[in-house]
Design an enzyme around this catalytic site. Structure first.
Site, PDB file in Angstrom:
ATOM      1  N   HIS A  37      25.126  34.266  34.596  1.00 20.91           N
ATOM      2  CA  HIS A  37      26.345  34.283  35.418  1.00 20.91           C
ATOM      3  C   HIS A  37      26.939  32.874  35.527  1.00 20.91           C
ATOM      4  O   HIS A  37      28.157  32.689  35.453  1.00 20.91           O
ATOM      5  CB  HIS A  37      26.027  34.750  36.847  1.00 20.91           C
ATOM      6  CG  HIS A  37      25.511  36.140  36.948  1.00 20.91           C
ATOM      7  ND1 HIS A  37      24.215  36.434  37.299  1.00 20.91           N
ATOM      8  CD2 HIS A  37      26.134  37.336  36.758  1.00 20.91           C
ATOM      9  CE1 HIS A  37      24.054  37.742  37.341  1.00 20.91           C
ATOM     10  NE2 HIS A  37      25.187  38.317  37.007  1.00 20.91           N
ATOM     11  N   GLN A  61      29.423  52.581  40.692  1.00 28.04           N
ATOM     12  CA  GLN A  61      29.017  52.535  39.286  1.00 28.04           C
ATOM     13  C   GLN A  61      27.538  52.861  39.088  1.00 28.04           C
ATOM     14  O   GLN A  61      27.033  52.824  37.970  1.00 28.04           O
ATOM     15  CB  GLN A  61      29.362  51.187  38.661  1.00 28.04           C
ATOM     16  CG  GLN A  61      28.534  50.006  39.146  1.00 28.04           C
ATOM     17  CD  GLN A  61      29.058  48.698  38.588  1.00 28.04           C
ATOM     18  OE1 GLN A  61      30.066  48.185  39.036  1.00 28.04           O
ATOM     19  NE2 GLN A  61      28.373  48.146  37.592  1.00 28.04           N
ATOM     20  N   GLY A 147      29.938  38.747  30.472  1.00 28.08           N
ATOM     21  CA  GLY A 147      28.845  38.439  29.551  1.00 28.08           C
ATOM     22  C   GLY A 147      28.712  39.512  28.477  1.00 28.08           C
ATOM     23  O   GLY A 147      28.872  40.713  28.755  1.00 28.08           O
ATOM     24  N   SER A 188      19.678  40.460  35.985  1.00 25.79           N
ATOM     25  CA  SER A 188      19.219  40.509  37.386  1.00 25.79           C
ATOM     26  C   SER A 188      18.029  41.452  37.518  1.00 25.79           C
ATOM     27  O   SER A 188      17.272  41.375  38.481  1.00 25.79           O
ATOM     28  CB  SER A 188      20.348  40.997  38.290  1.00 25.79           C
ATOM     29  OG  SER A 188      21.486  40.210  38.081  1.00 25.79           O
TER      30      SER A 188
HETATM   31  O1  PAF Z   1      28.609  43.541  34.955  1.00 27.74           O
HETATM   32  C1  PAF Z   1      28.522  43.666  36.198  1.00 27.74           C
HETATM   33  O2  PAF Z   1      27.788  42.946  36.889  1.00 27.74           O
HETATM   34  C2  PAF Z   1      29.346  44.744  36.896  1.00 27.74           C
HETATM   35  O3  PAF Z   1      29.428  45.890  36.126  1.00 27.74           O
HETATM   36  C3  PAF Z   1      30.742  44.246  37.312  1.00 27.74           C
HETATM   37  C4  PAF Z   1      31.597  43.921  36.108  1.00 27.74           C
HETATM   38  C5  PAF Z   1      30.627  43.031  38.215  1.00 27.74           C
HETATM   39  C6  PAF Z   1      31.472  45.343  38.103  1.00 27.74           C
HETATM   40  O4  PAF Z   1      30.779  45.682  39.266  1.00 27.74           O
END
Ligand code: PAF
Length: 283
Positions: A37, A61, A147, A188
């Site tokens: 990140h 998600q 990424g 993570s």
């Molecule tokens: O890649 C991620 O960490 C997530 O899918 C994102 C793009 C932050 C959307 O919640």
């Protein structure tokens, strides 16, 4: 660095930057920040006047309640890393702030979202589109950074941006995977690996890298079999899928000459109980 908790505060910060003629680099994250990140934040810092990073574990998600429940939350450490990296704003809202009402929008993401992660995690990419479209609308970025570990996600976000009219010429900037010294792609989820699984996990990248050599004189089909067998031979790894796809459309390629855009191998592998993804480019 200023911490923004509300959508109005995010809108105001973005508006002020835009009115002052400044470029805005936006890095959407779900927190539990690692060097991968931070490489996105570093790049955003180099290329823009103002850098905004969102830290939000987006419930829409997740198609697995246990995955959402156990997702790491490390706000204090995240803010410390973002301060060091020189972010101007961290947008850290509550779930209620983002979704005062249920988001019922269904995005037409087409073929790029229908395969691999889209097939294995129904609703996942729609949830990504829901949050990212809101962040882009409120944050008005000039550039947004993602990424390449989530290779398919980038194609899906590009499709969403196109469908939604481009968000004022927003540029999507894909950034290379950052790896541990032993090759494991930073994620993570890596903190959830047991010590034994952590030793096995780098084998994913090793097998993918080895397959690039193998592919020089073998077919796509043979290469998929090679990777799957290499990985499954390790008692701690279990391949969910290995696909070799067109890097723009995400559709499977059947022979190396299929596309002028090259080919990308995309793997999802269980290492113990932890679902890891990685990918590699074939020339
Ligand atoms: O890649 C991620 O960490 C997530 O899918 C994102 C793009 C932050 C959307 O919640």
């Amino acid at each position: 660095m200023e911490i923004l908790r509300t959508v109005d505060a995010l809108k105001a910060a973005a508006q002020a930057a835009r009115e002052a003629g400044k470029t805005v680099g936006f890095v959407p994250t779900m927190g539990a920040l690692h060097a991968g990140h931070i490489s996105l934040v570093d790049r955003a810092r180099r290329e823009n006047d103002v850098v905004i990073v969102s830290v939000f574990v987006n419930p829409t998600q997740f198609n697995n309640a246990e995955d959402l429940r156990t997702y790491p939350h490390t706000e204090e450490a995240d803010c410390e890393k973002l301060r060091k990296a020189g972010a101007d704003y961290a947008f850290i809202p509550s779930v209620e702030e983002i979704y005062p009402e249920e988001d019922t929008r269904v995005f037409d993401l087409g073929e790029v979202a229908a395969v691999m992660e889209g097939a294995m995690r129904p609703g996942h990419f729609n949830g990504v589109a829901q949050i990212v479209s809101r962040l882009f609308e409120w944050g008005q970025p000039t550039r947004a950074y993602f990424g390449e570990k989530d290779f398919q996600q980038i194609a899906v976000i590009r499709r969403m941006v196109e469908n939604e009219g481009g968000f004022n010429g927003l540029e999507i900037v894909p950034c290379p995977i950052v790896r541990e010294e032993d090759g494991l792609a930073l994620s993570s989820r890596n903190v959830r690996l047991t010590p034994e699984d952590r030793k096995a996990a780098p084998f994913i990248h090793k097998a993918l890298a080895k397959s690039v050599e193998y592919a020089r004189d073998h077919s796509v089909e043979d290469t998929i079999r090679f990777v799957t067998e290499e990985l499954n031979a390790n008692p701690r790894l279990r391949v969910e899928y290995y696909s070799i796809v067109n890097p723009l459309t995400m559709q499977p390629v059947t022979s190396w000459g299929d596309t002028r855009d090259g080919a990308q191998g995309c793997a999802t592998v269980y290492c113990g109980d932890v679902r890891l993804i990685d990918n590699i480019k074939y020339n």
